[in-house]
Design an enzyme around this catalytic site. Structure first.
Site, PDB file in Angstrom:
ATOM      1  CE1 TYR A  13      -3.281  -2.708  -0.290  1.00  0.00           C
ATOM      2  CE2 TYR A  13      -3.860  -2.412   2.006  1.00  0.00           C
ATOM      3  CZ  TYR A  13      -4.053  -3.043   0.795  1.00  0.00           C
ATOM      4  OH  TYR A  13      -5.029  -4.009   0.676  1.00  0.00           O
TER       5      TYR A  13
ATOM      6  CG  HIS B 284      -2.382  -8.973  -0.947  1.00  0.00           C
ATOM      7  ND1 HIS B 284      -1.757  -7.767  -0.812  1.00  0.00           N
ATOM      8  CD2 HIS B 284      -3.683  -8.680  -1.205  1.00  0.00           C
ATOM      9  CE1 HIS B 284      -2.631  -6.789  -0.993  1.00  0.00           C
ATOM     10  NE2 HIS B 284      -3.804  -7.320  -1.223  1.00  0.00           N
TER      11      HIS B 284
HETATM   12  N1  LIG Z   1      -7.369  -8.125  -0.061  1.00  0.00           N
HETATM   13  C1  LIG Z   1      -7.349  -7.386  -1.150  1.00  0.00           C
HETATM   14  O1  LIG Z   1      -6.964  -7.843  -2.242  1.00  0.00           O
HETATM   15  C2  LIG Z   1      -7.800  -5.953  -1.073  1.00  0.00           C
HETATM   16  C3  LIG Z   1      -8.001  -5.237  -2.279  1.00  0.00           C
HETATM   17  C4  LIG Z   1      -8.438  -3.907  -2.182  1.00  0.00           C
HETATM   18  C5  LIG Z   1      -8.675  -3.340  -0.928  1.00  0.00           C
HETATM   19  N2  LIG Z   1      -8.438  -4.052   0.213  1.00  0.00           N
HETATM   20  C6  LIG Z   1      -8.689  -3.464   1.553  1.00  0.00           C
HETATM   21  O2  LIG Z   1     -10.034  -3.068   1.631  1.00  0.00           O
HETATM   22  C7  LIG Z   1     -10.121  -1.679   2.012  1.00  0.00           C
HETATM   23  C8  LIG Z   1     -11.353  -1.072   1.394  1.00  0.00           C
HETATM   24  O3  LIG Z   1     -11.313  -1.183  -0.002  1.00  0.00           O
HETATM   25  P1  LIG Z   1     -11.527   0.058  -0.944  1.00  0.00           P
HETATM   26  O4  LIG Z   1     -10.892   1.252  -0.344  1.00  0.00           O
HETATM   27  O5  LIG Z   1     -11.128  -0.371  -2.291  1.00  0.00           O
HETATM   28  O6  LIG Z   1     -13.095   0.195  -1.022  1.00  0.00           O
HETATM   29  P2  LIG Z   1     -14.298   0.991  -0.312  1.00  0.00           P
HETATM   30  O7  LIG Z   1     -14.203   0.989   1.161  1.00  0.00           O
HETATM   31  O8  LIG Z   1     -15.473   0.410  -0.957  1.00  0.00           O
HETATM   32  O9  LIG Z   1     -14.168   2.481  -0.887  1.00  0.00           O
HETATM   33  C9  LIG Z   1     -13.409   3.464  -0.281  1.00  0.00           C
HETATM   34  C10 LIG Z   1     -13.168   4.565  -1.302  1.00  0.00           C
HETATM   35  O10 LIG Z   1     -14.424   5.081  -1.746  1.00  0.00           O
HETATM   36  C11 LIG Z   1     -14.448   6.488  -1.575  1.00  0.00           C
HETATM   37  N3  LIG Z   1     -15.798   6.908  -1.202  1.00  0.00           N
HETATM   38  C12 LIG Z   1     -16.656   6.272  -0.387  1.00  0.00           C
HETATM   39  N4  LIG Z   1     -17.817   6.959  -0.291  1.00  0.00           N
HETATM   40  C13 LIG Z   1     -17.671   8.053  -1.051  1.00  0.00           C
HETATM   41  C14 LIG Z   1     -18.520   9.145  -1.354  1.00  0.00           C
HETATM   42  N5  LIG Z   1     -19.771   9.254  -0.871  1.00  0.00           N
HETATM   43  N6  LIG Z   1     -18.034  10.107  -2.171  1.00  0.00           N
HETATM   44  C15 LIG Z   1     -16.795  10.030  -2.681  1.00  0.00           C
HETATM   45  N7  LIG Z   1     -15.929   8.996  -2.415  1.00  0.00           N
HETATM   46  C16 LIG Z   1     -16.377   8.031  -1.614  1.00  0.00           C
HETATM   47  C17 LIG Z   1     -13.483   6.758  -0.441  1.00  0.00           C
HETATM   48  O11 LIG Z   1     -13.014   8.088  -0.506  1.00  0.00           O
HETATM   49  P3  LIG Z   1     -12.910   8.964   0.868  1.00  0.00           P
HETATM   50  O12 LIG Z   1     -11.652   8.539   1.516  1.00  0.00           O
HETATM   51  O13 LIG Z   1     -12.880  10.365   0.349  1.00  0.00           O
HETATM   52  O14 LIG Z   1     -14.119   8.656   1.673  1.00  0.00           O
HETATM   53  C18 LIG Z   1     -12.407   5.730  -0.711  1.00  0.00           C
HETATM   54  O15 LIG Z   1     -11.499   6.204  -1.686  1.00  0.00           O
HETATM   55  C19 LIG Z   1      -8.786  -1.084   1.540  1.00  0.00           C
HETATM   56  O16 LIG Z   1      -8.457   0.074   2.271  1.00  0.00           O
HETATM   57  C20 LIG Z   1      -7.842  -2.233   1.823  1.00  0.00           C
HETATM   58  O17 LIG Z   1      -7.475  -2.210   3.186  1.00  0.00           O
HETATM   59  C21 LIG Z   1      -8.020  -5.361   0.147  1.00  0.00           C
END
Ligand SMILES: NC(=O)c1ccc[n+]([C@@H]2O[C@H](COP(=O)([O-])OP(=O)(O)OC[C@H]3O[C@@H](n4cnc5c(N)ncnc54)[C@H](OP(=O)(O)O)[C@@H]3O)[C@@H](O)[C@H]2O)c1
Length: 308
Positions: free
Chosen positions: A41, A116
């Site tokens: 990350y 991962h």
């Molecule tokens: N195991 C894996 O392969 C894997 C892969 C990907 C991710 N992950 C983990 O899962 C976590 C969450 O995944 P994710 O970050 O992809 O998905 P998420 O939680 O679905 O989405 C978060 C993103 O959406 C934006 N967002 C949410 N609501 C919003 C709104 N109303 N308006 C504008 N932007 C909005 C957030 O921006 P703001 O910050 O501005 O709210 C942030 O950039 C990651 O942080 C990571 O730790 C794991």
């Protein structure tokens, strides 16, 4: 994943440290204490900045649990520039990845180390032996498996002495394969479902926590600007309607939809916005207020056509 920066950057600008700190404190205030990291990350910088902020605050440090991940090799990040994206789970890579994470985080151990993604070129027995060593040394509390099938879970459990305590996959209103795989057997719609069948039931039966990455669906149902097309509009409208009825924020409804599922899914949310973090923390209440019919209506609206 994007603590203080955005995906694809290789360094967190110093000007974003305050935003990272605010996000961590907002989560702590909301009762969120498990933080999800990975060696990749922001080129490891998410762990570095997180570790610095932890070191400033004894209370936060006391309450926080950290899980991190190893095995994805990205060019210019965990792998040399010019190499292909690949996965590597041999002993040295697993060990050096964890040691790097611990150093950046300023911690002696992590709660859980995730594989991962699977690496078809490394026998599971070799990865398991490396993980057992780290567990024996007290550096990891347990093992997590990310983006896997039931066969991987069985294979790792067979070779590991260390418990497998969590599986992490992409599950959300936008990634509904996990529920579609439960109901679309023998139906034409089922041919497009890619979710590894039986995985959630297997995890539930063996008390392996199911973690949902991307749980907020990037905000597409809770106010993020549309990225083109009308997909999701109906579900976004229904989320808003249910949020209004429940007197809760829209994020609580989106994340609550996962919590309403009986397998005990733990959402992993990636927002850094303090208000959205507090809103997500209200998801358990939304799940309580969500009726059977509400849950199906959200699912149907998100899929854009009726269930069979
Ligand atoms: N195991 C894996 O392969 C894997 C892969 C990907 C991710 N992950 C983990 O899962 C976590 C969450 O995944 P994710 O970050 O992809 O998905 P998420 O939680 O679905 O989405 C978060 C993103 O959406 C934006 N967002 C949410 N609501 C919003 C709104 N109303 N308006 C504008 N932007 C909005 C957030 O921006 P703001 O910050 O501005 O709210 C942030 O950039 C990651 O942080 C990571 O730790 C794991």
């Amino acid at each position: 994943m994007t603590l203080g920066g955005s995906w694809g950057q290789d360094r967190i600008p110093a000007a974003r440290y305050d935003a990272a700190r605010d996000a961590m404190h907002a989560a702590h205030r909301a009762g969120i204490t498990l933080f999800d990291h990975a060696d990749i990350y922001i080129g490891g910088d998410s762990e570095t900045v997180f570790g610095r902020i932890l070191a400033e605050d004894a209370e936060l440090r006391r309450d926080v649990q950290v899980q991190t991940k190893c095995g994805i090799r990205l060019p210019g990040n965990t792998a040399p520039e010019g190499s292909p994206v690949h996965y590597r789970l041999d002993r040295d890579t697993v060990r050096s990845s964890l040691e790097g994470s611990l150093e950046r985080l300023g911690l002696d151990r992590v709660e859980r180390l995730f594989v991962h993604r699977p690496d078809p070129l490394t026998p599971v027995a070799a990865t398991a032996a490396a993980l057992d060593e780290l567990h024996d040394e007290g550096l990891i509390g347990s093992v997590g498996l990310s983006n896997v099938t039931p066969h991987h879970v069985v294979a790792f459990q067979h070779h590991l002495r260390t418990p497998v305590t969590a599986v992490q996959l992409q599950l959300s209103l936008a990634h509904r394969d996990f529920v579609e795989s439960q109901v679309l057997a023998n139906h034409p719609d089922g041919t497009a479902v890619s979710f590894p069948g039986g995985l959630l039931a297997q995890c539930a039966a063996e008390e392996i926590e199911i973690q949902a990455w991307g749980a907020l669906a990037g905000g597409m149902y809770s106010g993020a600007p549309a990225t083109g097309g009308t997909a999701g509009h109906g579900a976004a409208a229904l989320v808003a309607e249910l949020a209004e009825r429940m007197g809760l924020p829209r994020e609580a409804v989106v994340v609550g939809w996962l919590l309403r599922h009986p397998y005990g899914i733990r959402p992993v949310v990636g927002t850094l916005d303090p208000q959205r973090i507090a809103a997500c923390a209200q998801a358990p209440r939304a799940a309580e207020l969500m009726t059977h019919e509400d849950w199906y209506a959200l699912w149907t609206a998100a899929r854009g056509r009726p269930l069979p």
